[in-house]
Design an enzyme around this catalytic site. Structure first.
Site, PDB file in Angstrom:
ATOM      1  N   LYS A 129      -6.676   1.616  -3.952  1.00  0.00           N
ATOM      2  CA  LYS A 129      -6.819   0.849  -1.972  1.00  0.00           C
ATOM      3  C   LYS A 129      -6.774   1.982  -0.883  1.00  0.00           C
ATOM      4  CE  LYS A 129      -4.997  -2.309   0.478  1.00  0.00           C
ATOM      5  NZ  LYS A 129      -3.868  -3.049   0.406  1.00  0.00           N
ATOM      6  N   THR A 186       0.997  -1.018  -0.134  1.00  0.00           N
ATOM      7  CA  THR A 186       0.011   0.029   0.248  1.00  0.00           C
ATOM      8  C   THR A 186       1.392   0.972   0.114  1.00  0.00           C
ATOM      9  OG1 THR A 186      -1.929  -1.292   1.305  1.00  0.00           O
ATOM     10  CG2 THR A 186      -1.794   1.053   1.350  1.00  0.00           C
TER      11      THR A 186
END
Length: 316
Positions: free
Chosen positions: A190, A114
């Site tokens: 995300k 991420t």
């Protein structure tokens, strides 16, 4: 099957152009499950982790010999980077001992960490200079789905990279969303997911703390809410950890200190308000500052005073 037989099968598979040779950097709770899913799908796979014993154990499972990291990288068609953040990814690829320079032209890196969209674009551009393609491919689903090959992947990148990575993606994911041909688009979605996940965990912790403070039985509270309109996936998934008094990290408090920080940083660039995210971020930061950063993310409930959370129930 003996180790020798497994090794021979792996080497034959590697020579078969239909079977991409896969590497997984980062054998944590997510990466190890992904590596095992690749192996279960019949793909030749190697793994590497900063913890040498974890690397050795996985090599024993696969029957692969332990080779230098640079040599493994040079042999790979697909390389999954499953680390914590962009800095770790850049260190792995471009640091002093980085393997980026050893990757074969035409190979594909799948960036599963991420990261901010801007960092994903930077990494993709740097790899492109070496004729290596990248899929910006952050993952969601937790360790259990990683082990089952049932992740959700939010991916963006060139069509040719998707085509080359198809077998690997099929092995680790139940759903692969193709979100465009440019790096950064997967990472941005995300971050939206992490915004919701962090806020929902913080809300679940606050709700349970409030209910316990008001005299509700914690187990009964969970049963009722998980079958009522106030339920969420995070409430149903995380509150059982709290009820068991088990804060061993599936996803740690510090993950959301990082991820919600990324969300807020990206919003700051556009002067866009995110009041719920900011509050949840402060809650996770308070939990981390109180010494709970490496515990399961539902340990954010520990910041609330004057309540007795369920304690660990020893087996037997």
């Amino acid at each position: 099957m003996t180790t020798a037989d497994s090794l021979q099968q792996q080497e034959v598979s590697q020579m078969n152009s239909a079977q991409p040779y896969c590497g997984v950097i980062g054998l944590g709770s997510m990466g190890l499950g992904m590596a095992r899913s690749l192996l279960r799908a019949g793909l030749p796979v190697w793994g590497h982790d900063v913890h040498k014993d974890v690397t050795a154990q996985f090599a024993e499972q696969t029957g692969q010999p332990l080779r230098p990291l640079a040599e493994q990288a040079a042999r790979s068609d697909l390389l999954f980077i499953v680390v914590v953040n962009a800095d770790q990814a850049c260190e792995v690829l471009f640091g002093e001992q980085g393997i980026g320079k050893h990757l074969r032209p035409g190979s594909v890196v799948l960036l599963c960490a991420t990261v901010a969209a801007s960092r994903a674009r930077e990494i993709a551009a740097h790899l492109a200079e070496q004729d290596v393609q990248m899929l910006d491919a952050p993952i969601s689903g937790g360790a259990q789905r990683a082990a089952m090959g049932g992740l959700t992947i939010m991916a963006s990148g060139p069509d040719s990279a998707f085509a080359a990575a198809e077998a690997g993606l099929d092995a680790v994911a139940a759903k692969v969303y193709r979100l465009g041909d440019q790096a950064g688009q997967g990472s941005q979605i995300k971050l939206v997911n992490q915004l919701l996940a962090g806020v929902h965990i913080a809300a679940a912790a606050e709700a349970m703390a409030y209910g316990i403070r008001q005299g509700c039985d914690a187990q009964a509270l969970f049963e009722v809410i998980s079958h009522s309109a106030g339920n969420s996936w995070m409430f149903e998934n995380r509150v059982p950890h709290l009820l068991a008094g088990d804060y061993s990290p599936r996803s740690a408090v510090n993950i959301f200190v990082k991820d919600l920080g990324l969300v807020l940083d990206s919003a700051q660039q556009d002067v866009f308000p995110l009041p719920l995210t900011a509050t949840a971020h402060q809650m996770f930061k308070q939990a981390s500052a109180s010494g709970f950063g490496r515990e399961d993310d539902i340990a954010v409930a520990k910041i609330f005073p004057g309540i007795d959370l369920p304690s660990h129930r020893a087996e037997g």
